[in-house]
Design an enzyme around this catalytic site. Structure first.
Site, PDB file in Angstrom:
ATOM      1  N   TRP A 200       0.558 -21.924 -19.224  1.00 31.03           N
ATOM      2  CA  TRP A 200       1.744 -21.101 -18.634  1.00 31.03           C
ATOM      3  C   TRP A 200       1.942 -21.456 -17.106  1.00 31.03           C
ATOM      4  CZ3 TRP A 200       1.935 -17.865 -14.593  1.00 31.03           C
ATOM      5  CH2 TRP A 200       3.262 -17.233 -14.296  1.00 31.03           C
ATOM      6  N   ASP A 371      18.644 -10.506 -18.771  1.00 29.02           N
ATOM      7  CA  ASP A 371      17.323 -10.620 -19.229  1.00 29.02           C
ATOM      8  C   ASP A 371      16.870  -9.215 -19.803  1.00 29.02           C
ATOM      9  OD1 ASP A 371      14.411 -11.819 -19.221  1.00 29.02           O
ATOM     10  OD2 ASP A 371      15.915 -13.517 -18.948  1.00 29.02           O
ATOM     11  N   ASP A 372      15.467  -9.408 -20.001  1.00 22.97           N
ATOM     12  CA  ASP A 372      14.499  -8.447 -20.464  1.00 22.97           C
ATOM     13  C   ASP A 372      15.007  -6.906 -19.814  1.00 22.97           C
ATOM     14  OD1 ASP A 372      12.801  -6.885 -21.639  1.00 22.97           O
ATOM     15  OD2 ASP A 372      11.217  -7.965 -21.005  1.00 22.97           O
ATOM     16  N   ARG A 448       0.130  -8.736 -22.979  1.00 28.11           N
ATOM     17  CA  ARG A 448       1.374  -8.343 -22.509  1.00 28.11           C
ATOM     18  C   ARG A 448       1.736  -6.702 -23.149  1.00 28.11           C
ATOM     19  NH1 ARG A 448       7.335 -10.129 -21.325  1.00 28.11           N
ATOM     20  NH2 ARG A 448       7.572 -10.087 -19.050  1.00 28.11           N
ATOM     21  N   LYS A 481      18.940 -15.568 -25.396  1.00 28.77           N
ATOM     22  CA  LYS A 481      17.765 -16.106 -24.804  1.00 28.77           C
ATOM     23  C   LYS A 481      16.679 -15.617 -25.860  1.00 28.77           C
ATOM     24  CE  LYS A 481      14.626 -16.246 -21.034  1.00 28.77           C
ATOM     25  NZ  LYS A 481      14.450 -15.983 -19.388  1.00 28.77           N
ATOM     26  N   TRP A 482      16.186 -16.509 -26.610  1.00 26.45           N
ATOM     27  CA  TRP A 482      15.254 -15.882 -27.796  1.00 26.45           C
ATOM     28  C   TRP A 482      14.056 -16.130 -27.151  1.00 26.45           C
ATOM     29  CZ3 TRP A 482      16.609 -15.324 -33.436  1.00 26.45           C
ATOM     30  CH2 TRP A 482      15.729 -14.976 -34.130  1.00 26.45           C
ATOM     31  N   ASP A 483      13.207 -15.191 -26.711  1.00 25.56           N
ATOM     32  CA  ASP A 483      11.941 -15.293 -26.104  1.00 25.56           C
ATOM     33  C   ASP A 483      10.716 -14.841 -27.117  1.00 25.56           C
ATOM     34  OD1 ASP A 483      10.224 -15.548 -24.035  1.00 25.56           O
ATOM     35  OD2 ASP A 483      11.336 -14.365 -22.671  1.00 25.56           O
ATOM     36  N   ASN A 485       6.573 -13.974 -26.305  1.00 23.73           N
ATOM     37  CA  ASN A 485       5.816 -13.958 -25.095  1.00 23.73           C
ATOM     38  C   ASN A 485       4.317 -13.591 -25.385  1.00 23.73           C
ATOM     39  OD1 ASN A 485       7.272 -14.371 -22.877  1.00 23.73           O
ATOM     40  ND2 ASN A 485       8.376 -12.587 -22.985  1.00 23.73           N
ATOM     41  N   CYS A 539      12.734 -19.913 -25.658  1.00 26.48           N
ATOM     42  CA  CYS A 539      11.896 -19.777 -24.516  1.00 26.48           C
ATOM     43  C   CYS A 539      10.619 -18.964 -25.269  1.00 26.48           C
ATOM     44  CB  CYS A 539      12.556 -18.535 -23.444  1.00 26.48           C
ATOM     45  SG  CYS A 539      11.569 -17.975 -22.164  1.00 26.48           S
ATOM     46  N   ASP A 561       8.162 -20.915 -16.839  1.00 26.93           N
ATOM     47  CA  ASP A 561       8.673 -19.695 -15.998  1.00 26.93           C
ATOM     48  C   ASP A 561       8.111 -20.211 -14.458  1.00 26.93           C
ATOM     49  OD1 ASP A 561       9.287 -17.875 -17.811  1.00 26.93           O
ATOM     50  OD2 ASP A 561       7.255 -16.931 -18.044  1.00 26.93           O
TER      51      ASP A 561
HETATM   52  C1  GLA Z   1       9.276 -14.289 -20.336  1.00 26.30           C
HETATM   53  C2  GLA Z   1      10.224 -15.527 -19.940  1.00 26.30           C
HETATM   54  C3  GLA Z   1      10.898 -15.035 -18.738  1.00 26.30           C
HETATM   55  C4  GLA Z   1      11.549 -13.619 -18.728  1.00 26.30           C
HETATM   56  C5  GLA Z   1      10.621 -12.651 -19.391  1.00 26.30           C
HETATM   57  C6  GLA Z   1      11.084 -11.302 -19.380  1.00 26.30           C
HETATM   58  O1  GLA Z   1       8.238 -14.428 -19.306  1.00 26.30           O
HETATM   59  O2  GLA Z   1       9.804 -16.535 -19.942  1.00 26.30           O
HETATM   60  O3  GLA Z   1      11.970 -15.937 -18.222  1.00 26.30           O
HETATM   61  O4  GLA Z   1      12.648 -13.621 -19.655  1.00 26.30           O
HETATM   62  O5  GLA Z   1       9.750 -13.078 -20.223  1.00 26.30           O
HETATM   63  O6  GLA Z   1      10.211 -10.134 -19.973  1.00 26.30           O
END
Ligand code: GLA
Length: 747
Positions: A200, A371-372, A448, A481-483, A485, A539, A561
């Site tokens: 990461w 974003d989030d 997380r 933006k499909w994340d 994590n 992502c 990131d």
């Molecule tokens: C991940 C993504 C970031 C952002 C955060 C939001 O870490 O890589 O770019 O979108 O989530 O929680």
């Protein structure tokens, strides 16, 4: 357009008794050489040949430069028993080695039969040529099991291989390992091996070592493609292969779940690469009449060095893989994105987002992305994942007003989602605790503060499609933006076919690995089919999900990131080995960076210009001078981005090797070239060394359009031979200086 020169006349079923030869072909085509039991696959400037030996085993016969039409290689022969430790099965370069007959190097297939037999011996049964596609069918000599090997040749210089294992009996088989392909390189010495690892915040780190006897294993056990390793390999020759010269055998996988690539060099000096599903914790029950298909493993060969290998992969991805495949050159290149994550994280209101959008429009941005933090009780990462309804606290009138404002500012609108995850503190989890992956009685590991949904379940898949479809149908959303994590833990699925809470079957539950990725692909495919204009970014906490499987259905990726401009140069150097710059999103963000580094705004921009430029800085805090510089730089980028994103990349000097680095891009039709140049620490007041361009027409004249006329020392119009021979002189000095030069071909 794929240049397939074959018509129906060449579609023929070939078997041992019936053999219909095809005419000789070029570009991307398959030629069956009936009398020799051989198939010649041409892909661009490469030929790959397979043949059946006297024992009925399919062998790799050749992988290298294009053979002339009509040229033949020696017929397949199994290698003799060298000593009692080396049966022919182990030393003969088999196309798809299954475990059996004493084979001990890495195998592509391992199957258990109901009668206790754990071996296979696959013999040739038939073949079918259809244009640039070839299917060869093998059958086990004892068990009712067929293996279909598929080949597809592409004019860009890439061959795709995959397999399908078919149960033609009445009982079931247990598959322990099923790779997509084994690639045999020519036997010999002096090979070098390159691969990508990472972490990461530090993805796509390039590794290189001599290929030594033994195995080098790159893999993911995380459930997704992973930050730790990326499914790409490259093999060259020591002392011969450089960025611009020498042989390179290279390849990459199209699978976004657990994968493995084993690069092996045997004691008998045979290099071989086997890859596909990761055999770790793998099991697939193959019921009577059922088939298991493996992911595509793409590979190529060039004698033009590592740079040419990357250019082949880049063109291949633009033409054959990305959602707008083939249209890529005519289509609009990636828009300039603004993403609000680094500026606001989850702490925002509609007004703070609108203030950012207004500044973004002034800076030349074309797409504004929230974003989030826009949904559920999502004020930090402890809650809300899974509750995909707009939070009235932040958007009292829903998303429509802000989307309208963004449109009025001349941009389109995108939004962040993380569909495969759930916070235990969410209504979704309270309603469906069984939807999260788990083993009964075992604590679910949170990362997380979130859990993985079990997307292998049909109800989870349908729920996911339904809310995504509703979100996109009810709002004018151009982009997701499909994340993703976190990684997997407790991969249990006690309602899998063949398992139940009352009668758990651990082997049957392992189907979770394949089924969840298949369902992910299905959800994205259905969404895109219903909303053809929708674009998607892959992502995964940065670059954790980048492979040709996800890239068939997403338009771009977020490589890391880490937006520190110096680190990004290293990451981008690695990324472009395997993937086209068009997919490589790069934001300009605020300083100090995560490395606490202060870097001037222009350097951050010129680094981000290496791919699909975006901005993530808090523009409301930019001075007028910073805003003016940002607008100037996005305007310049718009004049060169088609060349950057879709042209030919020449990596001139590595940021890993010294204080200066450069990237050059040449438009496919030769009409433009772009030089991006950097110095991160000048030493001893030495002048910046002349930069020798590549890939230009020596006889053509180029008009110079310098981003910074005061940093360019040369004529306004220069010949290609001078640009490549004498080079370009730039006045870069100090720390973190940078510039860009566009060259327009005038005649
Ligand atoms: C991940 C993504 C970031 C952002 C955060 C939001 O870490 O890589 O770019 O979108 O989530 O929680």
């Amino acid at each position: 357009m794929l240049k397939v020169l074959v018509a129906g006349a060449c579609s023929c079923v070939v078997s041992l008794t019936c053999f219909v030869p095809c005419p000789l072909l070029a570009q991307s085509a398959v030629r069956a050489q009936a009398d020799r039991q051989q198939w010649y696959l041409n892909a661009g400037k490469m030929t790959y040949v397979v043949g059946v030996n006297e024992q009925g085993i399919l062998q790799t016969l050749y992988w290298g430069p294009l053979l002339r039409d009509g040229a033949v290689v020696p017929v397949a022969r199994s290698l003799p028993e060298r000593a009692s430790q080396y049966p022919p099965a182990a030393t003969t370069p088999q196309e798809y080695p299954a475990y059996g007959a004493g084979i001990f190097p890495e195998t592509a297939l391992k199957v258990n039969s109901l009668n206790g037999d754990r071996t296979l011996v696959l013999h040739y049964e038939s073949a079918r040529v259809d244009g640039a596609k070839l299917e060869i069918v093998l059958k086990d000599t004892a068990q009712p099991l067929r293996v279909h090997l598929y080949y597809q040749a592409y004019a860009e210089g890439v061959l795709a291989r995959w397999s399908r294992i078919e149960n033609i009996g009445k009982g079931s088989f247990g598959i322990e390992n099923a790779a997509s392909a084994t690639w045999n390189l020519p036997a010999g010495t002096g090979y070098s091996h390159r691969w990508l690892t990472g972490m990461w915040g530090g993805e796509f780190q390039l590794n290189e070592e001599p290929l030594k006897t033994g195995k080098s294993v790159q893999e993911s056990r995380t459930g997704h493609t992973s930050h730790e390793a990326n499914p790409w390999f490259s093999i060259g020759k020591q002392g011969e292969t450089t960025e611009e010269t020498g042989p390179v055998w290279f390849g990459e996988l199209g699978w976004s779940g657990n994968w493995q690539i084993v690069t092996e060099y045997t004691s008998l000096e045979q290099p071989r690469v086997t890859g596909g599903y990761n055999p770790f914790d793998f099991h697939w029950t193959l019921a009577a009449g059922a088939s298991l298909e493996t992911p595509k493993f793409y590979a190529g060969y060039t004698d033009g060095g590592e740079g040419q290998a990357s250019r082949i992969l880049s063109q291949f991805q633009l033409q054959e893989i990305l959602p707008k495949r083939g249209e890529a050159r005519e289509a609009k290149p990636r828009p300039i994105i603004y993403n609000s994550w680094e500026a606001t994280e989850m702490n925002f209101t509609a007004d703070t987002q609108i203030a950012l959008a207004e500044r973004a429009a002034k800076a030349g941005v074309e797409r504004f992305v929230i974003d989030d933090g826009w949904f559920g009780k999502r004020d930090d990462d402890h809650a809300g994942l899974g509750d995909w309804t707009v939070t009235p606290k932040k958007f009292p009138q829903g998303l429509k007003p802000i989307i309208n404002r963004v449109h009025a500012l001349g941009m389109d609108f995108g939004i962040w989602v993380e569909p495969e995850m759930v916070n235990p503190d969410s209504d979704l989890y309270r309603q469906h605790p069984d939807w999260a992956m788990n083993f009964p009685d075992r604590q679910r590991t949170e990362m997380r503060n979130q859990l993985m949904l079990n997307l292998a379940r049909t109800d989870v898949k349908e729920w996911m499609f339904t809310w995504l479809d509703k979100l996109v149908s009810e709002n004018d959303i151009a982009f997701l933006k499909w994340d993703y994590n976190r990684i997997w833990s407790e991969p249990g699925w006690n309602t899998a076919p063949g398992s139940s809470p009352e009668h758990p079957n651990p082997d049957a539950e392992k189907a979770i690995y394949l089924q969840s990725i298949r369902n992910l692909y299905e959800v994205i495919d259905r969404l895109r089919a219903k909303h053809p204009k929708l674009e998607i970014e892959s992502c995964s906490s940065g670059g954790g999900r980048v492979d040709l499987g996800i890239l068939e259905r997403t338009d771009e990726v977020w490589p890391s990131d880490n937006t520190d401009a110096l680190d990004r140069q290293d990451i981008q150097w690695g990324y472009t080995q395997a993937y086209t710059p068009q997919t490589m999103v790069a934001w300009v963000t605020d300083v100090p960076s995560m490395d606490h580094r202060m870097v001037p705004l222009q350097y951050r921009f010129v680094v981000a210009m290496q791919g699909a430029l975006g901005i993530g800085a808090n523009l409301t805090k930019f001075s007028d001078a910073d805003m003016a510089l940002s607008a100037k730089l996005t305007e310049f980028y718009k004049t060169v981005r088609t060349t950057v994103q879709q042209g030919k990349l020449y990596r001139l000097a590595s940021p890993l090797a010294g204080d200066t680095s450069q990237m050059e891009y040449v438009a496919d039709d030769g009409s433009q070239a772009v030089l991006l140049a950097y110095v991160h620490s000048q030493r001893f007041a030495l002048p910046y060394a002349a930069v020798h361009l590549r890939g230009l027409d020596p006889d053509a004249m180029y008009h110079v359009h310098a981003l910074d006329p005061d940093k360019y020392a040369g004529e306004a119009t220069v010949s290609g031979s001078v640009l490549m021979g004498a080079g370009v002189n730039l006045k870069l000095r100090g720390d973190y200086d940078s510039t860009a030069v566009a060259l327009e071909r005038v005649r």
